[in-house]
Scaffold this active site. Sequence first.
Site, short mmCIF file in Angstrom:
data_model
loop_
_atom_site.label_atom_id
_atom_site.label_comp_id
_atom_site.label_asym_id
_atom_site.label_seq_id
_atom_site.Cartn_x
_atom_site.Cartn_y
_atom_site.Cartn_z
N SER A 143 66.52 -100.04 -41.34
CA SER A 143 67.14 -99.52 -40.12
C SER A 143 66.35 -100.03 -38.93
CB SER A 143 67.11 -97.99 -40.12
OG SER A 143 67.41 -97.48 -38.83
N TYR A 157 62.91 -89.91 -42.50
CA TYR A 157 63.84 -91.04 -42.51
C TYR A 157 63.17 -92.29 -41.95
CZ TYR A 157 68.12 -93.73 -41.68
OH TYR A 157 69.09 -94.71 -41.69
P1 NAD Z 1 77.08 -93.02 -45.51
O1 NAD Z 1 76.57 -91.64 -45.59
O2 NAD Z 1 78.41 -93.28 -44.90
O3 NAD Z 1 77.04 -93.70 -46.96
C1 NAD Z 1 75.95 -93.56 -47.82
C2 NAD Z 1 76.45 -93.50 -49.25
O4 NAD Z 1 75.31 -93.40 -50.12
C3 NAD Z 1 77.32 -92.27 -49.54
O5 NAD Z 1 78.51 -92.65 -50.18
C4 NAD Z 1 76.44 -91.42 -50.45
O6 NAD Z 1 77.17 -90.64 -51.40
C5 NAD Z 1 75.60 -92.48 -51.15
N1 NAD Z 1 74.37 -91.92 -51.70
C6 NAD Z 1 73.54 -91.01 -51.13
N2 NAD Z 1 72.54 -90.68 -51.98
C7 NAD Z 1 72.73 -91.43 -53.10
C8 NAD Z 1 72.04 -91.53 -54.34
N3 NAD Z 1 70.94 -90.81 -54.58
N4 NAD Z 1 72.51 -92.39 -55.27
C9 NAD Z 1 73.62 -93.12 -55.04
N5 NAD Z 1 74.33 -93.05 -53.90
C10 NAD Z 1 73.89 -92.21 -52.94
O7 NAD Z 1 75.95 -93.83 -44.73
P2 NAD Z 1 75.93 -95.30 -44.06
O8 NAD Z 1 75.86 -95.14 -42.60
O9 NAD Z 1 76.93 -96.19 -44.66
O10 NAD Z 1 74.47 -95.72 -44.53
C11 NAD Z 1 74.21 -96.67 -45.51
C12 NAD Z 1 72.78 -97.12 -45.32
O11 NAD Z 1 72.58 -97.61 -44.00
C13 NAD Z 1 71.73 -96.02 -45.53
O12 NAD Z 1 70.62 -96.55 -46.21
C14 NAD Z 1 71.37 -95.65 -44.10
O13 NAD Z 1 70.08 -95.09 -44.01
C15 NAD Z 1 71.45 -97.00 -43.42
N6 NAD Z 1 71.60 -97.00 -41.97
C16 NAD Z 1 72.62 -96.34 -41.38
C17 NAD Z 1 72.71 -96.35 -39.99
C18 NAD Z 1 73.80 -95.60 -39.26
O14 NAD Z 1 73.74 -95.49 -38.04
N7 NAD Z 1 74.80 -95.10 -39.95
C19 NAD Z 1 71.78 -97.06 -39.22
C20 NAD Z 1 70.76 -97.72 -39.86
C21 NAD Z 1 70.68 -97.68 -41.24
#
Ligand code: NAD
Length: 257
Positions: A143, A157
Amino acid sequence: MRLKDKAALVTGAGSGIGYQTALRFAREGASIVAVDINEEGGLQCAADIRQRDGAATFVHADVSRAADCEKMVAAAEATYGKLDILFNNAGISHADDDDAINTSEAVWDMTMAVNVKGVFLGCKFGIPALQRAGGGSIINTASFVAVLGAATPQLAYTASKGAVLSMTRELAMIHARENIRVNALCPGPLRTELLMKYLDTDDKKQRRLVHIPMGRFGEATEIADAVLFLASDESSFVTGSAFMVDGGITAAYVTPE
Ligand code: NAD
């Protein structure tokens, strides 16, 4: 097609970045193992790909559990005969993640288990599969908070994403001569469920938006396009990078080393 004949495993494929990336990979010819703990979302992802004439299978796995990670990689090799691309993307951002004083030990441990151990376990079982395939590409989702502090505290986080970034750099060095590339994807703030649940008031959203030079949240589809580049042979000389896809946020705040 940019991923023709490739087999790709995507964790967190049931929602947001993982879902959009799995669909994007499939459009470029890759066969997909969609992994999630959310059965409904993961099954939907695989069904949506198959409906568009792509190849996809869903595996229910919790990335914080070794046996599950072993199972998901075995499923990729059993279904498609190999694994070429590993997208360690599943992650959580806990609603009670706060500053050092107010973050509970349980929230800290849970965040580390999914966000850090999950990436480690994905690599632990995924890398031998990539070696068997003669090489491949690993993309670990970190991130922008791995390189700068966020205004709203989420200590566990932020620390977890810093760990993903440094783990990625070391893995890239270890496997650089094995035709295995390892890059950290650093998305900026996105309009996905994960962040919108956390920035749940207009005030909180505005506090974050004011720091983004583009003045808007990113879309999961925009991240998927960047992951596609890192997964494909177009990025054949890119490894160990902190690949920023952040609307300019780090360029505005990070001082050069
Ligand atoms: P999201 O919540 O839409 O999707 C995350 C998915 O991961 C969900 O479907 C959830 O069920 C699954 N998940 C959670 N725990 C799990 C586990 N233990 N085993 C298997 N699956 C699991 O989130 P997103 O925004 O698509 O985020 C995806 C990645 O991007 C994450 O690592 C998040 O930290 C990172 N990220 C997101 C943002 C943002 O602004 N959304 C910014 C930077 C980084």
